[in-house]
Write a protein that holds these residues in place. Structure first.
Motif, PDB file in Angstrom:
ATOM      1  N   ASN A 186      52.651  39.643  38.981  1.00  0.00           N
ATOM      2  CA  ASN A 186      52.768  38.432  37.903  1.00  0.00           C
ATOM      3  C   ASN A 186      51.829  37.597  38.088  1.00  0.00           C
ATOM      4  N   GLU A 187      51.091  37.457  39.371  1.00  0.00           N
ATOM      5  CA  GLU A 187      50.178  36.435  39.712  1.00  0.00           C
ATOM      6  C   GLU A 187      49.129  36.922  40.547  1.00  0.00           C
ATOM      7  N   TYR A 188      47.821  36.433  40.353  1.00  0.00           N
ATOM      8  CA  TYR A 188      46.436  36.868  40.909  1.00  0.00           C
ATOM      9  C   TYR A 188      46.631  37.067  42.486  1.00  0.00           C
ATOM     10  N   ASP A 189      46.058  38.035  43.006  1.00  0.00           N
ATOM     11  CA  ASP A 189      45.990  38.435  44.344  1.00  0.00           C
ATOM     12  C   ASP A 189      44.695  38.946  44.611  1.00  0.00           C
ATOM     13  N   ALA A 190      43.874  38.238  45.362  1.00  0.00           N
ATOM     14  CA  ALA A 190      42.650  38.660  45.495  1.00  0.00           C
ATOM     15  C   ALA A 190      42.644  39.842  46.358  1.00  0.00           C
ATOM     16  N   SER A 191      43.371  40.235  47.151  1.00  0.00           N
ATOM     17  CA  SER A 191      43.464  41.189  48.262  1.00  0.00           C
ATOM     18  C   SER A 191      43.529  42.724  47.410  1.00  0.00           C
ATOM     19  N   LEU A 192      44.345  42.421  46.104  1.00  0.00           N
ATOM     20  CA  LEU A 192      44.588  43.757  45.195  1.00  0.00           C
ATOM     21  C   LEU A 192      43.548  43.876  44.159  1.00  0.00           C
ATOM     22  N   MET A 193      43.117  42.633  43.526  1.00  0.00           N
ATOM     23  CA  MET A 193      41.925  42.768  42.576  1.00  0.00           C
ATOM     24  C   MET A 193      41.139  41.721  42.718  1.00  0.00           C
ATOM     25  N   PRO A 194      40.096  41.928  43.613  1.00  0.00           N
ATOM     26  CA  PRO A 194      39.181  40.953  43.762  1.00  0.00           C
ATOM     27  C   PRO A 194      38.594  40.204  42.731  1.00  0.00           C
ATOM     28  N   ASP A 195      38.234  41.011  41.686  1.00  0.00           N
ATOM     29  CA  ASP A 195      37.389  40.146  40.641  1.00  0.00           C
ATOM     30  C   ASP A 195      38.222  40.013  39.349  1.00  0.00           C
TER      31      ASP A 195
END
Length: 454
Positions: A186-195
């Motif tokens: 539910n929250e942004y995780d750079a390791s999963l979706m860098p852009d």
């Protein structure tokens, strides 16, 4: 008459596209850039269709028919039905089709055709259902997008205007549907979706695992810790040269171990990787000096990879050709990343057991020493430590035969159970240079003990 009918039924099943002897089950992954693997390092091996292939095994053939920017809208700026990928997917005549479109349809220049989304999507589905292979069609929802609302691709449109329509199509057409919307959290995780839009190789791995668990193929293993798969780490923070991914690092280990005979081979994750050895792609080697000092007259090498879990180490042992090095001793330290991944204690213990069994097959003449996993978590009451200790309790109960099991926890902890902080970095997981010195000295003691037993 009944016998004839049964015979004809058996013949029909046996020679059907899916069950024909020797013919692989063909899986087509249809979609946009997320399916294609845009932005993923080494996408040919790390896109979710590629990772799904590893999960499903040799009885399946998974092909990637993703096309960057593609829309379900026929009047969109890049209609999927007009792409070369679509033509190839139809010509492939698959047995299973995963359709994942909708993200690009949320753009302003595309969503203006919103009234056509359902009919256009249905036309795409029916173009596959008309194939002679009569494929099993499975619809996938778009992923949550973490771009700001001002961006062209809008999560609010995906969530409110597109996902409900795909769900309705699946329901009314009696098609299978997998909800991927919240798969990346539910929250942004750079390791999963860098852009904030496209999954990384790690994020793609989540999709592949989700599809594997949904399909539950013949070789389905409900324990994620015992099913051999490739790793999907890619980050420079993994201690590798910039641009290296798991596959490159794994291949380098195979090259090193196939070119020399060894006295000691270390198997494990980033903690083992910290020994460094002769690996050029590893840039962070806090334990190399300690190992060089302790094992002066021994040929040793580290086969540890950052992020590795029992299942990825299993794959490497099975496919890496490490046995060519014929090591006298094999030291195994694995499992902590399974804890971090949220796997269950019993499953992790089974995964470690599988690693040992695979090692015995790969190294039949080696003395195998199992450390399990080093203690993690500053305090004895911390969640990670409790899981670590529980795993060791299970390992202690196993009959290891000629494998030596040693619990290393006392080497790194004080009398009250807390970690010796000078041996660990701030994450209370990775070792400092001093930590490697202590570990190497105890390994040296273990080698002496083995020599005395002999």
């Amino acid at each position: 008459m009944k016998q004839l009918v049964n015979f004809l039924l058996i013949v029909a099943i046996f020679f059907s596209p899916v069950f024909c002897f020797g013919q692989k089950i063909k899986v087509a992954c249809v979609g946009n850039s997320i399916t294609y693997g845009a932005g993923i390092v080494n996408r040919e091996k790390n896109s979710y269709p590629a990772q799904l292939q590893v999960y499903l095994g040799d009885k399946y053939e998974v092909r990637n028919f993703g096309s960057n920017g593609a829309t379900a809208f026929h009047e969109g700026d890049y209609p999927y039905v007009q792409t070369e990928a679509y033509k190839q997917a139809i010509a492939y005549s698959p047995d299973i089709v995963f359709i994942k479109l909708g993200t690009n349809d949320s753009k302003p220049q595309n969503i203006c055709y919103q009234q056509d989304f359902k009919s256009n999507y249905l036309e795409l589905i029916r173009s596959f259902s008309k194939l002679t292979s009569k494929p099993r069609i499975i619809l996938l929802s778009p992923l949550r997008c973490f771009l700001p609302e001002a961006a062209p691709i809008k999560d609010s449109v995906i969530r409110s205007a597109l996902v409900p329509v795909i769900e309705e199509i699946a329901r009314k057409e009696k098609l299978e549907y997998i909800d991927l919307y919240d798969l990346m959290g539910n929250e942004y995780d750079a390791s999963l979706m860098p852009d904030r839009l496209h999954p990384s190789s790690i994020g793609a791995g989540r999709i592949a695992q989700k599809l594997y668990e949904y399909l539950k193929p013949e070789n389905y293993d409900p324990n994620p810790c015992t099913h051999p798969i490739c790793g999907n780490e890619y980050r420079s923070g993994a201690g590798w040269k910039e641009g290296a991914d798991w596959h490159a690092v794994s291949e380098e280990i195979s090259q090193i171990t196939s070119s020399q005979k060894l006295d000691i081979l270390f198997l494990g994750n980033s903690i083992t990787q910290g020994f460094g050895g002769n690996r050029r792609l590893v840039t962070y080697k806090p334990g190399k000096a300690a190992a060089d000092s302790c094992f002066t007259h021994l040929r040793w090498e580290s086969a540890g990879i950052s992020g590795d879990r029992t299942e990825t180490l299993l794959w490497r042992i099975r496919n890496g050709g490490y046995g060519k090095s014929e090591p006298a001793y094999v030291f195994i330290t694995i499992g902590v990343n399974n804890i971090i991944a949220g796997h269950q204690v019993n499953d992790i213990a089974e995964g470690i057991k599988s690693v040992v069994q695979e090692s015995k097959r790969e190294f039949p003449d080696s003395k195998i020493v199992l450390f399990g996993l080093l203690p993690v978590g500053l305090e004895k009451e911390s969640e990670r430590r409790q899981k670590c200790d529980a795993i060791h309790q299970l390992l202690k109960l196993q009959n290891w035969g000629d494998v030596l099991y040693v619990n290393p926890t006392p080497w790194f902890t004080q009398e009250n159970g807390e970690l010796k902080t000078e041996l660990y970095g701030g994450d209370y997981l990775h070792l400092t240079t001093k930590g490697y010195e202590v570990w190497c000295q105890h390994i040296k003691d273990v080698l002496s003990l083995i020599s005395e037993i002999k």
